[in-house]
Scaffold this active site. Sequence first.
Site, PDB file in Angstrom:
ATOM      1  N   GLN A  83      88.963 -17.420  59.107  1.00  0.00           N
ATOM      2  CA  GLN A  83      88.482 -17.913  60.395  1.00  0.00           C
ATOM      3  C   GLN A  83      89.623 -18.375  61.284  1.00  0.00           C
ATOM      4  O   GLN A  83      89.477 -18.446  62.513  1.00  0.00           O
ATOM      5  CB  GLN A  83      87.482 -19.060  60.188  1.00  0.00           C
ATOM      6  CG  GLN A  83      86.717 -19.424  61.462  1.00  0.00           C
ATOM      7  CD  GLN A  83      85.862 -20.676  61.314  1.00  0.00           C
ATOM      8  OE1 GLN A  83      85.966 -21.399  60.323  1.00  0.00           O
ATOM      9  NE2 GLN A  83      85.017 -20.944  62.282  1.00  0.00           N
ATOM     10  N   ASP A 212      91.273 -13.038  36.048  1.00  0.00           N
ATOM     11  CA  ASP A 212      91.583 -13.893  37.190  1.00  0.00           C
ATOM     12  C   ASP A 212      90.260 -14.484  37.697  1.00  0.00           C
ATOM     13  O   ASP A 212      89.467 -13.788  38.326  1.00  0.00           O
ATOM     14  CB  ASP A 212      92.250 -13.069  38.286  1.00  0.00           C
ATOM     15  CG  ASP A 212      92.695 -13.915  39.467  1.00  0.00           C
ATOM     16  OD1 ASP A 212      92.160 -15.028  39.631  1.00  0.00           O
ATOM     17  OD2 ASP A 212      93.572 -13.461  40.229  1.00  0.00           O
ATOM     18  N   ASP A 271     102.903  -8.317  46.417  1.00  0.00           N
ATOM     19  CA  ASP A 271     103.224  -9.727  46.586  1.00  0.00           C
ATOM     20  C   ASP A 271     102.722 -10.148  47.960  1.00  0.00           C
ATOM     21  O   ASP A 271     103.296  -9.772  48.986  1.00  0.00           O
ATOM     22  CB  ASP A 271     104.734  -9.924  46.470  1.00  0.00           C
ATOM     23  CG  ASP A 271     105.145 -11.390  46.523  1.00  0.00           C
ATOM     24  OD1 ASP A 271     104.336 -12.222  46.974  1.00  0.00           O
ATOM     25  OD2 ASP A 271     106.282 -11.694  46.118  1.00  0.00           O
TER      26      ASP A 271
END
Length: 288
Positions: A83, A212, A271
């Site tokens: 946002q 993860d 990355d």
Amino acid sequence: MLRNTTLYPILLVHGLFGFERIGTFELFHDVRQALKIMGVQVFVPHLSAIHDNEVRGGQLLCQIDAVLRGTGAKKVNLIGHSQGALAARYAAALAPHKVASVTSVSGPNHGSELADYLRKALIPGKLPETVARKVATVFCDWLCLLSGTAALPQHALAALNALTTEGVGDFNDKYPQGLPQSWGGQGAEQVNEVRYYSWSGIVPSINLQKPDPVQDICRTLSQYFMTEPSQNDGFVGRYSSHLGTVIRSDYPFDHLRSLGRTAGKHAGAVDSVQLYVEHALRLQATGL
């Protein structure tokens, strides 16, 4: 001696439930440190954690003025996550003479299908909406207290409505700068002397070797997307994120990992922090 730095300071603008620092934890820590090593002047403005795009954009304009006064710079480069991209767009639309560039990182520039789903699930005026508003407000108040931004106004439902496809559509009617003319296309590279860029990702395939949890949450949320199934980061659709020059919109990372480094390696991993470094070099090469 500064080297590989940008002409103008960079402001990293957080999104929903974002903050600069809680205790020793900084939301943009890795990105900020990487840019500082380059010699870039980096700032993280204080904005309401939950509110609509224009309220947060107005707050950002005040922060821009403070940075310009403090640094003596004529303009700033805005990099907005989620946002935060909409707040950055608002500031650039109202004060283009103060903004050199706007970069959207995983920004819902055409709305979020997840916000659409939540809005439909919460019946206006009924108990679920009331409970959700109270829970979000309590969580936000706690977050703001810890981050030292409790004085700023918060409005949970205003934030949700502002992130829906309809809400962002209304926003775009007023502030169309940098938006693509066709779905999935690129927008104008420059409007009113402000350059526009964007990048985002899609939730990568399951990493069986090193789970993860954050990615698992985003993968679950991605199932609520109808227009862009399998082409979203769990919060924002790939093509919905497009703004200005689209650097790439299918990086293999979820919405939250576009803020910093991923927890583990997987096929095609990138990355995320390096993308901000590369972009600072891009801005420098453009004279910004």
